[in-house]
Motif scaffolding. Sequence first.
Motif, PDB file in Angstrom:
ATOM      1  N   ARG A  38     -13.311  -5.420  -0.358  1.00  0.00           N
ATOM      2  CA  ARG A  38     -13.773  -4.663   0.808  1.00  0.00           C
ATOM      3  C   ARG A  38     -14.524  -5.565   1.779  1.00  0.00           C
ATOM      4  O   ARG A  38     -14.374  -5.435   3.005  1.00  0.00           O
ATOM      5  CB  ARG A  38     -14.682  -3.521   0.355  1.00  0.00           C
ATOM      6  CG  ARG A  38     -15.383  -2.781   1.493  1.00  0.00           C
ATOM      7  CD  ARG A  38     -16.333  -1.724   0.970  1.00  0.00           C
ATOM      8  NE  ARG A  38     -16.839  -0.902   2.052  1.00  0.00           N
ATOM      9  CZ  ARG A  38     -17.984  -1.141   2.702  1.00  0.00           C
ATOM     10  NH1 ARG A  38     -18.734  -2.176   2.363  1.00  0.00           N
ATOM     11  NH2 ARG A  38     -18.376  -0.333   3.676  1.00  0.00           N
ATOM     12  N   SER A 225      -3.313  -0.693  -7.754  1.00  0.00           N
ATOM     13  CA  SER A 225      -4.036  -0.921  -6.499  1.00  0.00           C
ATOM     14  C   SER A 225      -3.263  -1.833  -5.571  1.00  0.00           C
ATOM     15  O   SER A 225      -3.780  -2.244  -4.530  1.00  0.00           O
ATOM     16  CB  SER A 225      -5.407  -1.544  -6.786  1.00  0.00           C
ATOM     17  OG  SER A 225      -5.260  -2.840  -7.338  1.00  0.00           O
ATOM     18  N   GLY A 227      -0.165  -1.160  -4.102  1.00  0.00           N
ATOM     19  CA  GLY A 227       0.364  -0.395  -2.981  1.00  0.00           C
ATOM     20  C   GLY A 227       1.876  -0.439  -2.886  1.00  0.00           C
ATOM     21  O   GLY A 227       2.583  -0.339  -3.893  1.00  0.00           O
ATOM     22  N   GLY A 248      -6.203   1.658  -4.510  1.00  0.00           N
ATOM     23  CA  GLY A 248      -6.223   0.640  -3.464  1.00  0.00           C
ATOM     24  C   GLY A 248      -4.818   0.338  -2.994  1.00  0.00           C
ATOM     25  O   GLY A 248      -3.837   0.865  -3.538  1.00  0.00           O
ATOM     26  N   ALA A 249      -4.736  -0.529  -1.986  1.00  0.00           N
ATOM     27  CA  ALA A 249      -3.432  -0.916  -1.444  1.00  0.00           C
ATOM     28  C   ALA A 249      -3.570  -2.303  -0.837  1.00  0.00           C
ATOM     29  O   ALA A 249      -3.762  -2.449   0.374  1.00  0.00           O
ATOM     30  CB  ALA A 249      -2.948   0.088  -0.409  1.00  0.00           C
ATOM     31  N   THR A 250      -3.482  -3.322  -1.678  1.00  0.00           N
ATOM     32  CA  THR A 250      -3.635  -4.687  -1.176  1.00  0.00           C
ATOM     33  C   THR A 250      -2.392  -5.147  -0.419  1.00  0.00           C
ATOM     34  O   THR A 250      -2.448  -6.120   0.329  1.00  0.00           O
ATOM     35  CB  THR A 250      -3.931  -5.672  -2.314  1.00  0.00           C
ATOM     36  OG1 THR A 250      -2.919  -5.552  -3.319  1.00  0.00           O
ATOM     37  CG2 THR A 250      -5.280  -5.376  -2.938  1.00  0.00           C
ATOM     38  N   ASP A 252       1.112  -3.146   1.717  1.00  0.00           N
ATOM     39  CA  ASP A 252       1.232  -2.128   2.763  1.00  0.00           C
ATOM     40  C   ASP A 252       0.702  -0.778   2.283  1.00  0.00           C
ATOM     41  O   ASP A 252       0.940  -0.360   1.149  1.00  0.00           O
ATOM     42  CB  ASP A 252       2.704  -2.001   3.167  1.00  0.00           C
ATOM     43  CG  ASP A 252       2.873  -1.298   4.511  1.00  0.00           C
ATOM     44  OD1 ASP A 252       1.977  -0.529   4.904  1.00  0.00           O
ATOM     45  OD2 ASP A 252       3.903  -1.536   5.165  1.00  0.00           O
ATOM     46  N   ASP A 253       0.000  -0.059   3.181  1.00  0.00           N
ATOM     47  CA  ASP A 253      -0.532   1.266   2.854  1.00  0.00           C
ATOM     48  C   ASP A 253       0.556   2.340   2.754  1.00  0.00           C
ATOM     49  O   ASP A 253       0.377   3.339   2.052  1.00  0.00           O
ATOM     50  CB  ASP A 253      -1.516   1.725   3.935  1.00  0.00           C
ATOM     51  CG  ASP A 253      -2.800   0.930   3.940  1.00  0.00           C
ATOM     52  OD1 ASP A 253      -3.002   0.098   3.034  1.00  0.00           O
ATOM     53  OD2 ASP A 253      -3.605   1.124   4.873  1.00  0.00           O
ATOM     54  N   ASN A 254       1.661   2.171   3.482  1.00  0.00           N
ATOM     55  CA  ASN A 254       2.678   3.217   3.591  1.00  0.00           C
ATOM     56  C   ASN A 254       3.800   2.994   2.591  1.00  0.00           C
ATOM     57  O   ASN A 254       4.342   1.892   2.482  1.00  0.00           O
ATOM     58  CB  ASN A 254       3.244   3.247   5.011  1.00  0.00           C
ATOM     59  CG  ASN A 254       2.174   3.590   6.036  1.00  0.00           C
ATOM     60  OD1 ASN A 254       1.503   4.602   5.917  1.00  0.00           O
ATOM     61  ND2 ASN A 254       1.997   2.730   7.027  1.00  0.00           N
ATOM     62  N   THR A 273     -11.259   6.632  -5.578  1.00  0.00           N
ATOM     63  CA  THR A 273     -12.012   5.557  -4.938  1.00  0.00           C
ATOM     64  C   THR A 273     -13.451   5.613  -5.413  1.00  0.00           C
ATOM     65  O   THR A 273     -14.037   6.689  -5.533  1.00  0.00           O
ATOM     66  CB  THR A 273     -11.963   5.672  -3.400  1.00  0.00           C
ATOM     67  OG1 THR A 273     -12.606   4.534  -2.826  1.00  0.00           O
ATOM     68  CG2 THR A 273     -12.648   6.917  -2.881  1.00  0.00           C
TER      69      THR A 273
END
Length: 326
Positions: A38, A225, A227, A248-250, A252-254, A273
């Motif tokens: 973060r 995490s 993604g 988490g999504a290290t 891509d988020d989508n 989270t």
Amino acid sequence: MKAFVIESGELKVKDMEEPQAKAGEVVVALKTAGINRRDLGLPNRYGNRPEALIIGSDGAGVIEAVGEVVSGFSVGDEVIINPALRWYGNSDAPPVEFDILGMPDHGTFAEKIALSAEQVEKKPEFLSWEEAGSLALAGVTGYRALFTKGEVKEGDTLFIPGAGSGVATYLIQFAKNAGARVIVSSRSEEKRNHALEIGADRAIVTDSDWLQELADETVDLVIDSVGAATFNRSLEVLKKGGRIVIFGATTDDNVDFNLRSFFYGQYQLFGSTMGSREELRAMLAHMEEHGTHPVVDRVFDLEHAQEAFDHLGSGKQFGKVVLRLK
């Protein structure tokens, strides 16, 4: 006091005014502070604002001053910082007033911090300062994902894509404490070996064919995490009716996935989270019961904070990267 700050879009070590304890607050003279992923993204979020912001969410130290109406803590107490602000009791999701220490409030990458006495816990005596200062954020994130959301139980098989993150090192150890079988993946042979050393039962290569590699396994739970890069691959190896927890999504988020396959498989998908103070305290009790120690990768002095950031950003670490403040 010395602190690692964002100022006008730049990360730097600079002198900042020492904090004072207001009513309900304590001042903690920090000894160590763990760096989390973060923190790496905060400069972009904070932008070019000229006001210096001390970042950092995790830390441990000694109470130096106690404000009015504080009870339960005294000068000299050794404590850890709880970075999950204003989330006290366990709940399905964080309350509206929840935030994470280290933006917009000043954080832990400094020699001292003033914060609510509600946000500190007594340091477990069996942990070193380096372990205690890097514990709370990653540890409670893993604890909630595994126990509150994932509901892991003895005999379950857990699959963790990505073996080297701080949270993954807690997941491996917590799951083994609970009697689960643990499988991890990593591109790095060194990280796979480290995962086996701290309790993982199997470690497979990330770029391998997971369906083939795990054909002889029944995966009850996936905690992921990474993604987009691993989500569909994780679903493929999960048993029908199994649980997948995303924290988490290290990458891509989508994510695109086949809804028909998902509902026919009757999979259970959970978001998670951080965690509440109730879960943090349960985690501390769990660690003390099982003698579980955080995995510390490297320790840097505050003057070398940028080097520490670069090391974490490289993805080469196994476990936590820590700043030594005193």
